[in-house]
Write a protein that holds these residues in place. Structure first.
Motif, PDB file in Angstrom:
ATOM      1  N   PHE A  38       8.697   4.518   0.473  1.00 52.59           N
ATOM      2  CA  PHE A  38       9.377   3.399   0.645  1.00 52.59           C
ATOM      3  C   PHE A  38      10.137   3.536   1.727  1.00 52.59           C
ATOM      4  CE2 PHE A  38       8.789   4.186  -4.019  1.00 52.59           C
ATOM      5  CZ  PHE A  38       8.256   2.838  -4.441  1.00 52.59           C
ATOM      6  N   TYR A  39      10.103   4.480   2.315  1.00 51.76           N
ATOM      7  CA  TYR A  39      10.705   4.981   3.807  1.00 51.76           C
ATOM      8  C   TYR A  39       9.656   5.227   4.664  1.00 51.76           C
ATOM      9  CZ  TYR A  39      14.876   4.002   0.714  1.00 51.76           C
ATOM     10  OH  TYR A  39      15.697   3.201   0.026  1.00 51.76           O
ATOM     11  N   LEU A  40       9.622   5.081   5.986  1.00 50.23           N
ATOM     12  CA  LEU A  40       8.921   5.897   6.934  1.00 50.23           C
ATOM     13  C   LEU A  40       9.886   6.424   8.028  1.00 50.23           C
ATOM     14  CD1 LEU A  40       6.130   3.024   7.591  1.00 50.23           C
ATOM     15  CD2 LEU A  40       5.860   5.195   6.295  1.00 50.23           C
ATOM     16  N   ALA A  41       9.656   7.597   8.358  1.00 49.13           N
ATOM     17  CA  ALA A  41      10.257   8.050   9.377  1.00 49.13           C
ATOM     18  C   ALA A  41       9.167   8.510  10.606  1.00 49.13           C
ATOM     19  CB  ALA A  41      10.932   9.595   8.841  1.00 49.13           C
ATOM     20  N   SER A  42       9.930   8.865  11.686  1.00 51.94           N
ATOM     21  CA  SER A  42       9.334   9.165  13.176  1.00 51.94           C
ATOM     22  C   SER A  42       9.637  10.763  13.419  1.00 51.94           C
ATOM     23  CB  SER A  42       9.748   8.550  14.207  1.00 51.94           C
ATOM     24  OG  SER A  42       9.193   8.946  15.343  1.00 51.94           O
ATOM     25  N   ASP A  43       8.587  11.669  13.674  1.00 52.21           N
ATOM     26  CA  ASP A  43       8.953  13.087  13.639  1.00 52.21           C
ATOM     27  C   ASP A  43       9.281  13.287  15.341  1.00 52.21           C
ATOM     28  OD1 ASP A  43       6.377  13.036  15.049  1.00 52.21           O
ATOM     29  OD2 ASP A  43       5.382  14.345  13.548  1.00 52.21           O
ATOM     30  N   THR A  44       9.130  12.018  16.002  1.00 50.59           N
ATOM     31  CA  THR A  44       9.714  12.463  17.544  1.00 50.59           C
ATOM     32  C   THR A  44      11.102  11.892  17.699  1.00 50.59           C
ATOM     33  OG1 THR A  44       8.499  10.025  17.853  1.00 50.59           O
ATOM     34  CG2 THR A  44       7.197  11.862  18.219  1.00 50.59           C
ATOM     35  N   THR A  45      11.319  10.804  16.773  1.00 49.47           N
ATOM     36  CA  THR A  45      12.782  10.325  17.058  1.00 49.47           C
ATOM     37  C   THR A  45      13.826  10.869  15.971  1.00 49.47           C
ATOM     38  OG1 THR A  45      12.549   8.316  15.498  1.00 49.47           O
ATOM     39  CG2 THR A  45      11.829   8.005  17.909  1.00 49.47           C
ATOM     40  N   GLY A  46      13.023  11.287  14.742  1.00 47.85           N
ATOM     41  CA  GLY A  46      14.045  11.697  13.845  1.00 47.85           C
ATOM     42  C   GLY A  46      14.865  10.752  13.165  1.00 47.85           C
ATOM     43  N   VAL A  47      14.089   9.502  12.818  1.00 49.69           N
ATOM     44  CA  VAL A  47      14.788   8.381  12.749  1.00 49.69           C
ATOM     45  C   VAL A  47      14.158   7.960  11.341  1.00 49.69           C
ATOM     46  CG1 VAL A  47      15.640   6.021  12.662  1.00 49.69           C
ATOM     47  CG2 VAL A  47      16.177   7.907  14.440  1.00 49.69           C
TER      48      VAL A  47
ATOM     49  N   ASP B 117       0.832  -1.278  -0.105  1.00 45.31           N
ATOM     50  CA  ASP B 117       0.094  -0.310  -0.018  1.00 45.31           C
ATOM     51  C   ASP B 117       0.739   1.137   0.055  1.00 45.31           C
ATOM     52  OD1 ASP B 117      -2.589   1.524   0.360  1.00 45.31           O
ATOM     53  OD2 ASP B 117      -2.004   2.026   2.169  1.00 45.31           O
ATOM     54  N   LEU B 118       1.945   1.345   0.975  1.00 44.07           N
ATOM     55  CA  LEU B 118       2.850   2.439   0.920  1.00 44.07           C
ATOM     56  C   LEU B 118       3.621   2.528  -0.650  1.00 44.07           C
ATOM     57  CD1 LEU B 118       4.417   1.833   4.383  1.00 44.07           C
ATOM     58  CD2 LEU B 118       3.125   3.623   3.742  1.00 44.07           C
ATOM     59  N   ALA B 119       3.955   1.492  -1.036  1.00 46.89           N
ATOM     60  CA  ALA B 119       4.662   1.806  -2.341  1.00 46.89           C
ATOM     61  C   ALA B 119       3.909   2.180  -3.601  1.00 46.89           C
ATOM     62  CB  ALA B 119       5.252   0.215  -2.963  1.00 46.89           C
ATOM     63  N   ARG B 120       2.610   1.905  -3.515  1.00 45.27           N
ATOM     64  CA  ARG B 120       1.533   2.515  -4.573  1.00 45.27           C
ATOM     65  C   ARG B 120       1.494   3.774  -4.151  1.00 45.27           C
ATOM     66  NH1 ARG B 120      -1.376  -2.544  -3.377  1.00 45.27           N
ATOM     67  NH2 ARG B 120      -2.676  -1.442  -1.999  1.00 45.27           N
ATOM     68  N   ARG B 121       1.584   4.238  -3.055  1.00 49.51           N
ATOM     69  CA  ARG B 121       1.427   5.831  -2.854  1.00 49.51           C
ATOM     70  C   ARG B 121       2.868   6.499  -2.882  1.00 49.51           C
ATOM     71  NH1 ARG B 121      -0.181   6.649   2.271  1.00 49.51           N
ATOM     72  NH2 ARG B 121      -0.081   4.560   3.184  1.00 49.51           N
TER      73      ARG B 121
ATOM     74  N   GLY C  75       6.333   9.927   5.311  1.00 48.34           N
ATOM     75  CA  GLY C  75       6.697   9.023   4.291  1.00 48.34           C
ATOM     76  C   GLY C  75       7.537   9.851   3.425  1.00 48.34           C
ATOM     77  N   PHE C  76       8.381   9.007   2.825  1.00 47.49           N
ATOM     78  CA  PHE C  76       9.472   9.140   1.649  1.00 47.49           C
ATOM     79  C   PHE C  76       9.646   8.406   0.850  1.00 47.49           C
ATOM     80  CE2 PHE C  76      10.387  11.675   5.820  1.00 47.49           C
ATOM     81  CZ  PHE C  76      10.444  13.015   5.260  1.00 47.49           C
ATOM     82  N   ARG C  77      10.005   8.895  -0.546  1.00 47.62           N
ATOM     83  CA  ARG C  77      10.217   8.009  -1.546  1.00 47.62           C
ATOM     84  C   ARG C  77      11.774   7.573  -1.364  1.00 47.62           C
ATOM     85  NH1 ARG C  77       8.775   6.487  -6.724  1.00 47.62           N
ATOM     86  NH2 ARG C  77       6.657   7.584  -6.338  1.00 47.62           N
ATOM     87  N   THR C  78      12.615   8.429  -1.059  1.00 48.30           N
ATOM     88  CA  THR C  78      14.125   8.217  -0.985  1.00 48.30           C
ATOM     89  C   THR C  78      14.871   8.716   0.406  1.00 48.30           C
ATOM     90  OG1 THR C  78      14.979  10.308  -1.767  1.00 48.30           O
ATOM     91  CG2 THR C  78      14.393   8.719  -3.571  1.00 48.30           C
ATOM     92  N   VAL C  79      15.770   7.996   0.822  1.00 46.87           N
ATOM     93  CA  VAL C  79      16.565   8.393   2.012  1.00 46.87           C
ATOM     94  C   VAL C  79      17.136   9.740   1.985  1.00 46.87           C
ATOM     95  CG1 VAL C  79      18.674   8.073   3.161  1.00 46.87           C
ATOM     96  CG2 VAL C  79      16.958   5.888   2.345  1.00 46.87           C
ATOM     97  N   ALA C  80      17.525  10.261   0.483  1.00 47.29           N
ATOM     98  CA  ALA C  80      17.997  11.561   0.427  1.00 47.29           C
ATOM     99  C   ALA C  80      17.026  12.597   0.658  1.00 47.29           C
ATOM    100  CB  ALA C  80      18.397  11.683  -1.174  1.00 47.29           C
ATOM    101  N   GLN C  81      15.572  12.342   0.397  1.00 50.11           N
ATOM    102  CA  GLN C  81      14.542  13.417   0.584  1.00 50.11           C
ATOM    103  C   GLN C  81      14.321  13.123   1.875  1.00 50.11           C
ATOM    104  OE1 GLN C  81      11.287  11.685  -1.658  1.00 50.11           O
ATOM    105  NE2 GLN C  81      11.763  12.722  -3.384  1.00 50.11           N
ATOM    106  N   ALA C  82      14.431  12.205   2.681  1.00 48.37           N
ATOM    107  CA  ALA C  82      14.343  12.172   4.231  1.00 48.37           C
ATOM    108  C   ALA C  82      15.589  13.107   4.854  1.00 48.37           C
ATOM    109  CB  ALA C  82      14.276  10.675   4.771  1.00 48.37           C
TER     110      ALA C  82
END
Length: 248
Positions: A195-204, A188-192, A223-230
């Motif tokens: 490909f990566y999930l981050a936490s705005d509390t831990t910053g990871v 479901d995430l990939a369709r949107r 959510g982010f498509r790439t690590v670079a965007q995150a």
């Protein structure tokens, strides 16, 4: 009389063979229950060497591939049965001498993926310092002599779909679901385009299957498509799942 000519000749020796000689020449084999049915497992003095569905074809393929005679073992090697049951083979040794250094390195990287999580082929490629060798990684995983124990089924496509598997893609999905991998959520995430999930509390930022990503409360997910965007948004890669290996 043994059906293995070399072993039959050794049996004709006037004196006993030196201790350990047989195990340096032959392999032992057992059949044990596994997550996909009865399995043939062969092992040498260096460790587990071959795992396939039980049957004469498995024994013939082992002899063709390894060139070693086979002897039935009285019992499975220590740790084998619980490793097949739990998916944790950390206590086992493996005989990977018939593989190329690249193939062995790929399997060692796959072995590090925890139960309940997956990593993309490109993650493996970067782990073995061959970021452009994604296709070669797939080929190396397809030659895995010890599937289930070295969990190549935990390596998936970058879009989250399971991809190919030595025992078939349907069985790969079955294995991943039995390990509680969140396949449906990943799809479901990939369709949107996530490909990566981050936490705005831990910053990871993590892979979606990472144990830490699955603990993020919905209100704090990003959510982010790439690590670079995150990274540009101020998130740092998770030390557990190491998504930085994906950054271009």
């Amino acid at each position: 009389m043994s059906d293995e000519p070399l072993l039959a000749r050794l049996a004709e020796l006037v004196t006993d063979a030196p201790e350990g000689l047989i195990d340096r020449i032959a392999a032992r084999w057992v059949t044990v229950g596994g997550p996909v049915g009865e399995m043939f497992v062969a092992y040498t003095d260096h460790g587990i060497a071959y795992v396939r569905p039980a049957g004469d074809d498995a024994r013939r393929e082992f002899r063709r591939r390894f060139g070693r005679p086979l002897l039935p073992a009285p019992r499975p090697p220590a740790g084998l049965v619980p490793a097949l049951r739990t998916g944790d083979a950390g206590g086992l040794r493996f005989d990977l001498r018939e593989l190329t250094p690249f193939q062995a390195e790929v399997l060692r990287a796959a072995r590090s993926i925890p139960r309940g999580e997956v990593r993309p082929y490109s993650w493996i490629a970067r782990r073995v310092n061959r970021p452009g060798a994604v296709r070669a990684v797939g080929t190396a995983l397809a030659t895995n002599p010890v599937p289930l124990l070295i969990p190549c089924h935990r390596v998936v496509r970058s879009d989250g779909s399971p991809g190919r598997y030595i025992f078939g893609s349907d069985l790969k999905q079955h294995l991943l679901r039995s390990e509680n991998v969140n396949l449906d959520e990943m799809h479901d995430l990939a369709r949107r385009g996530v490909f990566y999930l981050a936490s705005d509390t831990t910053g990871v930022v993590c892979f979606p299957s990472c144990r830490h990503a699955r603990r993020i409360a919905p209100a704090h997910r990003r959510g982010f498509r790439t690590v670079a965007q995150a990274a540009a948004a101020g998130y740092r890669p998770c030390r557990h799942c190491q998504p930085a290996a994906e950054a271009a």
